[in-house]
Design a protein around this motif. Structure first.
Motif, PDB file in Angstrom:
ATOM      1  N   LYS A 697      11.577   9.339   4.296  1.00 25.22           N
ATOM      2  CA  LYS A 697      11.343  10.554   3.504  1.00 25.22           C
ATOM      3  C   LYS A 697       9.885  11.007   3.595  1.00 25.22           C
ATOM      4  O   LYS A 697       9.590  12.201   3.810  1.00 25.22           O
ATOM      5  CB  LYS A 697      11.708  10.278   2.042  1.00 25.22           C
ATOM      6  CG  LYS A 697      11.511  11.462   1.111  1.00 25.22           C
ATOM      7  CD  LYS A 697      12.538  12.529   1.347  1.00 25.22           C
ATOM      8  CE  LYS A 697      12.402  13.648   0.317  1.00 25.22           C
ATOM      9  NZ  LYS A 697      13.365  14.728   0.539  1.00 25.22           N
ATOM     10  N   LEU A 698       8.952  10.062   3.454  1.00 20.64           N
ATOM     11  CA  LEU A 698       7.541  10.427   3.442  1.00 20.64           C
ATOM     12  C   LEU A 698       7.031  10.778   4.835  1.00 20.64           C
ATOM     13  O   LEU A 698       6.118  11.593   4.979  1.00 20.64           O
ATOM     14  CB  LEU A 698       6.715   9.284   2.856  1.00 20.64           C
ATOM     15  CG  LEU A 698       6.992   8.984   1.378  1.00 20.64           C
ATOM     16  CD1 LEU A 698       6.186   7.793   0.922  1.00 20.64           C
ATOM     17  CD2 LEU A 698       6.673  10.190   0.506  1.00 20.64           C
ATOM     18  N   LYS A 699       7.606  10.172   5.848  1.00 18.90           N
ATOM     19  CA  LYS A 699       7.175  10.503   7.200  1.00 18.90           C
ATOM     20  C   LYS A 699       7.481  11.958   7.524  1.00 18.90           C
ATOM     21  O   LYS A 699       6.688  12.672   8.155  1.00 18.90           O
ATOM     22  CB  LYS A 699       7.848   9.583   8.210  1.00 18.90           C
ATOM     23  CG  LYS A 699       7.278   9.717   9.622  1.00 18.90           C
ATOM     24  CD  LYS A 699       7.805   8.639  10.549  1.00 18.90           C
ATOM     25  CE  LYS A 699       7.135   8.759  11.915  1.00 18.90           C
ATOM     26  NZ  LYS A 699       7.612   7.727  12.857  1.00 18.90           N
ATOM     27  N   GLU A 700       8.637  12.452   7.039  1.00 21.18           N
ATOM     28  CA  GLU A 700       8.974  13.863   7.241  1.00 21.18           C
ATOM     29  C   GLU A 700       7.966  14.767   6.551  1.00 21.18           C
ATOM     30  O   GLU A 700       7.609  15.835   7.066  1.00 21.18           O
ATOM     31  CB  GLU A 700      10.382  14.129   6.696  1.00 21.18           C
ATOM     32  CG  GLU A 700      11.486  13.404   7.456  1.00 21.18           C
ATOM     33  CD  GLU A 700      12.848  13.617   6.803  1.00 21.18           C
ATOM     34  OE1 GLU A 700      12.888  14.279   5.746  1.00 21.18           O
ATOM     35  OE2 GLU A 700      13.861  13.125   7.335  1.00 21.18           O
ATOM     36  N   VAL A 708       1.284  10.158  12.101  1.00 19.06           N
ATOM     37  CA  VAL A 708       1.328   9.085  11.120  1.00 19.06           C
ATOM     38  C   VAL A 708       1.384   7.756  11.856  1.00 19.06           C
ATOM     39  O   VAL A 708       2.284   7.514  12.682  1.00 19.06           O
ATOM     40  CB  VAL A 708       2.548   9.239  10.184  1.00 19.06           C
ATOM     41  CG1 VAL A 708       2.603   8.083   9.206  1.00 19.06           C
ATOM     42  CG2 VAL A 708       2.479  10.562   9.440  1.00 19.06           C
ATOM     43  N   ALA A 709       0.418   6.874  11.543  1.00 18.17           N
ATOM     44  CA  ALA A 709       0.395   5.566  12.189  1.00 18.17           C
ATOM     45  C   ALA A 709       1.335   4.585  11.502  1.00 18.17           C
ATOM     46  O   ALA A 709       2.064   3.835  12.152  1.00 18.17           O
ATOM     47  CB  ALA A 709      -1.029   5.012  12.192  1.00 18.17           C
ATOM     48  N   ALA A 738      -3.802  15.820   4.393  1.00 16.39           N
ATOM     49  CA  ALA A 738      -2.708  15.311   3.558  1.00 16.39           C
ATOM     50  C   ALA A 738      -3.006  15.452   2.078  1.00 16.39           C
ATOM     51  O   ALA A 738      -2.085  15.541   1.256  1.00 16.39           O
ATOM     52  CB  ALA A 738      -2.457  13.845   3.906  1.00 16.39           C
ATOM     53  N   LEU A 739      -4.298  15.495   1.695  1.00 21.87           N
ATOM     54  CA  LEU A 739      -4.652  15.649   0.277  1.00 21.87           C
ATOM     55  C   LEU A 739      -4.164  16.975  -0.286  1.00 21.87           C
ATOM     56  O   LEU A 739      -4.006  17.121  -1.500  1.00 21.87           O
ATOM     57  CB  LEU A 739      -6.172  15.530   0.110  1.00 21.87           C
ATOM     58  CG  LEU A 739      -6.782  14.184   0.499  1.00 21.87           C
ATOM     59  CD1 LEU A 739      -8.299  14.241   0.361  1.00 21.87           C
ATOM     60  CD2 LEU A 739      -6.221  13.063  -0.358  1.00 21.87           C
TER      61      LEU A 739
END
Length: 939
Positions: A697-700, A708-709, A738-739
């Motif tokens: 979910k968060l990778k999307e 994203v590493a 991302a902030l």
């Protein structure tokens, strides 16, 4: 003269033709409405209904303006409706009222002028239009209005002195806007076209020989046109290359070297200006940063005319920005110092931003500086009082500025004068005004330390030698809650010391010792110092006895307060311990209950199944015990939750996919965060515990910011998601981007995204993305219904100005708290919204609206605060959201200095006087009383 008259007729004809071209469609003279009239009969019913609605709306707007005449948007709506309805008399009156209160924008002036031009047929009516133009060009420096003015004046050149009047208007226009880089060319060309029209009519008929008079007029006219070319080519204007080529074609003689040199210099200057003009062209309103850069550039160049023009251009687009007006007026006051120019700018500033007290104060000073009549200054001050300031302290400042002006008018060498009586009556009126008008509106006077009365007392004592009046004023000051403050008594003592007598000094200090509750040691030391220098033995004995008695009582009170504080702290610790024990007992009973439930369920199954279950589970328990050190009770709790009654039938397989995923994570080894990768990592929290596959979910979500590493969700020992994780990127730039996803709603909850910072190394680090200071263009709204959406609130707020942003405050679960922040374009719109929306009913809820000024967060060092509170009784100050609309703390500056943390450390506890019989136990040795007294008395 005949030639000039002929030229005038030709130019007037050309102007009339041009005016016909500018007539809007649908004008009665153009006949464009004839076809529309035929179709009106079919929709007469709808037209009547619309007309009635407009009449009702006009009446509503007029009533609203009678309540609040400073409602800018209401003025605009009324003018628009009246123009639509064709109510010319009412329209003219509405425009007149608005122009008296506010400078009108270029669009409003052009509409007004064109309407009046169409109705002006006689010479007397033309004069009124001229007067209207004169008012228009004073509000803002607008090239379009000046061009319209010059073209309209051409229509009157047939009258006596008409040509010279046109030239005069053109010259004034060139002075005002001829340096405008992008729009100045049009004005220069219009001026040349006018002179060319005069030249054409002055030409002799073909084949005829011009008379000496004609020849002289021709030469004079050619010289005028040549001069215009030369003047224009020396100014950096867009398309000046085309103007130069036109001059080359027009001129029969070679262009002089001086003209070429000036032209090239102007071209170079144009190249320097082009980046700033292009920045303005590509920027979105309000373009403040671009204009400020342009202003800084012109300030370095140092040409006053160009500096004035760029300021005027910036203000035409940002007329409601007080800081811009303040900087412009400061430049005019200090550099140009031209009376008409300076006073006009100050007047426009306060008409545009009447709520800004600083602009009114500068206006009063400018009028005094340029020796404006006293009656006009007083009238301006009265306007300032009715301007509607948004905080109580603003009224104190404007009164003080006016009183300073009145004081400078007084000749104090005379015992009595008209100016002195006016000053005294103004002081009395100021005190009464703050007590009645301001306190009624803001629930406070804005002057808690009575600075105006203190200044009045100083004037009476030092300048009028009237110490009796000064003592009366100080008595009044002390009765307003100031008698408990040492600094107030010492201020009065200093006045008595300088202009009174020893007897009154002694009396004041004795009262101070008795009344002071914040720093009694200080006044005690001052009293003893006075008696040591000037007092008799009896005076010394009385002072020692009084100070000893007072300090003994103070120390006793402090000891009691310290005991009470310690008792409260002990009670709090005991309650905390009890709560901790209760939570531990509750947790233990809950675990025991779950264990009993598990045993009961297992007992209901047959013996064979129980044996199979025990045989299957035992290796798992041993493995966990060896690896993780979990207690048996925790294992039993996990079993009961995962398997329940059906556990014996399927002991090795969870009941659903989420439980299966949690079970699979139990044995996953924990990965600690590598602090060396903080710069490329963000910390994500407040996620739903029920989120399935948080990595996916968060990778999307975060892939839009950069590559994203790794995503490392944090799980409990049971394998359940704990609601936070670490997102590691390949590049630092991606982490910064991302902030921006902070507070984005994910599965019904606001996701918090913050920098990854080691709290052990940075214990004070805290991220809060919103301002915690006063923001006059932003509103704080409370009391909203929880069902109110952002769109519904925007619909309510946009009626009072342009809404830039709305933030509904929610809790961590994303549920609304009934609070919101609304950001407007400027302070003016925000202040209008406060006046109109406060107390408004939204869905049966009465809302409260105030200027945004979040309260200061409490200091974490609670022990330090409680200790300091034993030795000082701070003045009561309303909080940031306390009484009144101001949202500002009204603590006097003197007390603010005392409440400074550094000042407390130095002056919080001092040693008592030698005469004191007792000292509070365990008092830290800080600054001595003698040192403190010397510091206060050094002035």
């Amino acid at each position: 003269h005949k030639m000039a008259a002929a030229g005038a007729e030709a130019a007037a004809a050309a102007a009339a033709e041009e005016e016909k071209k500018r007539l809007p469609e649908g004008d009665p003279e153009s006949g464009a409405d004839s076809e529309e009239d035929e179709g009106d009969s079919d929709s007469s019913g709808d037209g009547e209904d619309e007309e009635k609605e407009n009449e009702a709306e006009i009446q509503r707007l007029e009533e609203q303006l009678s309540i609040n005449a400073f409602d800018y948007n209401c003025h605009l709506d009324l003018i628009k409706l009246l123009r639509q309805e064709g109510e010319l008399v009412k329209l003219r009156r509405a425009r007149q009222k608005m122009s008296e209160l506010f400078p009108l924008t270029e669009e409003i002036w052009l509409d007004w002028l064109k309407d009046e031009i169409k109705m002006a047929s006689e010479s007397s009516e033309r004069e009124k239009v001229y007067e209207l133009f004169e008012r228009a060009v004073k509000d803002y420096i607008c090239p379009e209005i000046w061009l319209e003015y010059a073209q309209y004046s051409i229509g009157g050149i047939g009258q006596e002195g008409g040509i010279e009047k046109v030239r005069s208007i053109f010259e004034r226009a060139l002075t005002a806007v001829g340096l405008h880089v992008t729009k100045g060319t049009a004005l220069w060309e219009a001026y040349r076209e006018f002179e060319n029209a005069i030249l054409e009519t002055a030409q002799p008929a073909p084949g005829s020989v011009p008379s000496p008079e004609q020849q002289q007029m021709l030469c004079s006219q050619l010289e005028k046109i040549d001069t215009l070319f030369r003047r224009q080519l020396g100014i950096p204007l867009l398309d000046m290359e085309a103007s130069y080529a036109e001059y080359e074609e027009w001129s029969e003689d070679p262009i002089p070297e001086t003209i070429i040199k000036n032209y090239k210099k102007a071209l170079q200057q144009l190249e320097k200006c082009k980046p700033y003009e292009e920045a303005l062209l590509g920027a979105e309103p309000p373009k403040l940063a671009e204009y400020q850069a342009y202003i800084d550039f012109e300030m370095k160049a140092g040409d006053p005319a160009r500096i004035q023009l760029i300021y005027e251009r910036a203000l035409a687009e940002n007329c409601l920005v007080p800081d811009l007006w303040a900087r412009y007026n400061q430049y005019l006051d200090r550099q140009l110092k031209v009376k008409e120019l300076v006073l006009s700018a100050h007047d426009r500033a306060v008409r545009n931003c009447p709520w800004t007290v600083g602009l009114w104060i500068r206006y009063l000073l400018a009028m005094e500086r340029h020796k404006v009549d006293h009656s006009i200054i007083s009238e301006t001050f009265e306007k300032a009082l009715n301007a509607g300031f948004i905080q109580a302290t603003d009224y104190v400042e404007i009164w003080q500025a006016y009183l300073d002006y009145l004081r400078r008018r007084v000749d104090f060498t005379q015992d009595s004068s008209k100016e002195l009586e006016e000053l005294r009556s103004a002081f009395a009126r100021a005190v009464e005004y703050l007590k009645q008008e301001v306190e009624e509106r803001f629930s406070e006077s804005g002057d808690p330390s009575c600075t105006i009365m203190q200044n009045w007392a100083r004037v009476e004592a030092r300048l009028c030698n009237n110490m009796q009046k000064a003592r009366e004023l100080w008595d009044n000051i002390m009765t307003k809650g100031n008698a408990k403050y040492a600094n107030m008594w010492l201020e009065y003592y200093n006045l008595e010391r300088a202009h009174g007598d020893t007897q009154h000094c002694r009396k004041a200090l004795h009262r101070a010792v008795q009344c002071t509750s914040d720093y009694p040691e200080h006044v005690c030391e001052v009293l003893l110092t006075l008696e040591r220098i000037e007092g008799t033995l009896e005076d010394w004995d009385a002072a020692v006895q009084k100070t000893e008695t007072r300090l003994a009582r103070v120390n006793e009170q402090r000891a009691k307060a310290a005991e009470k504080e310690a008792a409260l702290a002990k009670q709090e610790e005991e309650r905390a311990e009890q709560r901790k024990q209760a939570r531990a007992e509750k947790k233990a009973s809950k675990k025991a209950k779950k264990t009993r439930v598990g045993d009961k369920r297992k007992a209901e199954d047959d013996d064979d199944e129980w044996g199979q279950e025990e045989e299957a589970e035992q290796p798992s328990k041993r493995h966990k015990g060896d690896g993780d050190g979990l207690h048996l009770e925790e294992d039993m709790e996990v079993e009961t939750e995962l398997f329940g009654r059906s556990a014996p039938e399927k002991p090795d397989h969870p009941a659903n996919p989420k439980e299966k995923a949690a079970a699979s994570r139990k044995d996953t080894p924990k990965v600690l965060h590598d602090s060396s990768k903080d710069s490329v990592t963000v910390f994500v929290s407040n996620l739903a515990y029920t989120m399935a596959e948080p990595e996916v979910k968060l990778k999307e979500l975060f892939e839009s910011c950069g590559e994203v590493a790794q995503i490392r969700p944090v799980f409990s020992n049971r394998g359940t998601f704990r609601g936070y994780c670490y997102v590691e990127f390949k590049e630092e730039k991606a982490a910064l981007q991302a902030l921006a996803l902070d507070r984005q709603v994910v599965e019904g909850r606001p996701m918090f995204v913050s920098p990854c910072v080691d709290k052990n190394k940075n214990p004070d680090f805290k991220v809060f993305r919103y301002s915690t200071t006063l923001e006059k263009h932003k509103l704080f709204i409370s009391g909203l219904p929880f069902s109110c959406t952002k769109e519904e609130l925007e619909e309510v707020c946009k009626a009072h100005g342009n809404v830039k942003d709305i933030r509904l405050v929610t809790n961590r679960a994303g549920k609304p708290k009934g609070l919101a922040y609304v950001e407007y374009e400027n302070e003016a719109q925000a202040s209008q919204a406060v006046l109109k929306m406060d107390g408004l009913t939204v869905k049966d809820h009465v809302i409260k609206v105030a200027i945004s000024n979040p309260p200061l967060r409490k200091l974490p060092d609670k022990a330090e605060t409680s200790r300091a509170s034993q030795f000082a009784v701070p003045r009561q100050v309303y909080g940031a959201r306390g009484k009144g609309r101001t949202q500002l703390s009204m603590m006097p500056r003197a007390l603010q200095r005392q409440s400074n943390p550094g000042a407390k450390a130095e002056n919080g506890m001092v040693q008592t006087s030698p005469a004191a019989s007792s000292k509070p136990p365990e008092e830290p040795k800080k600054m001595s009383n003698a040192d403190f007294a010397k510091m206060l008395l050094q002035k």
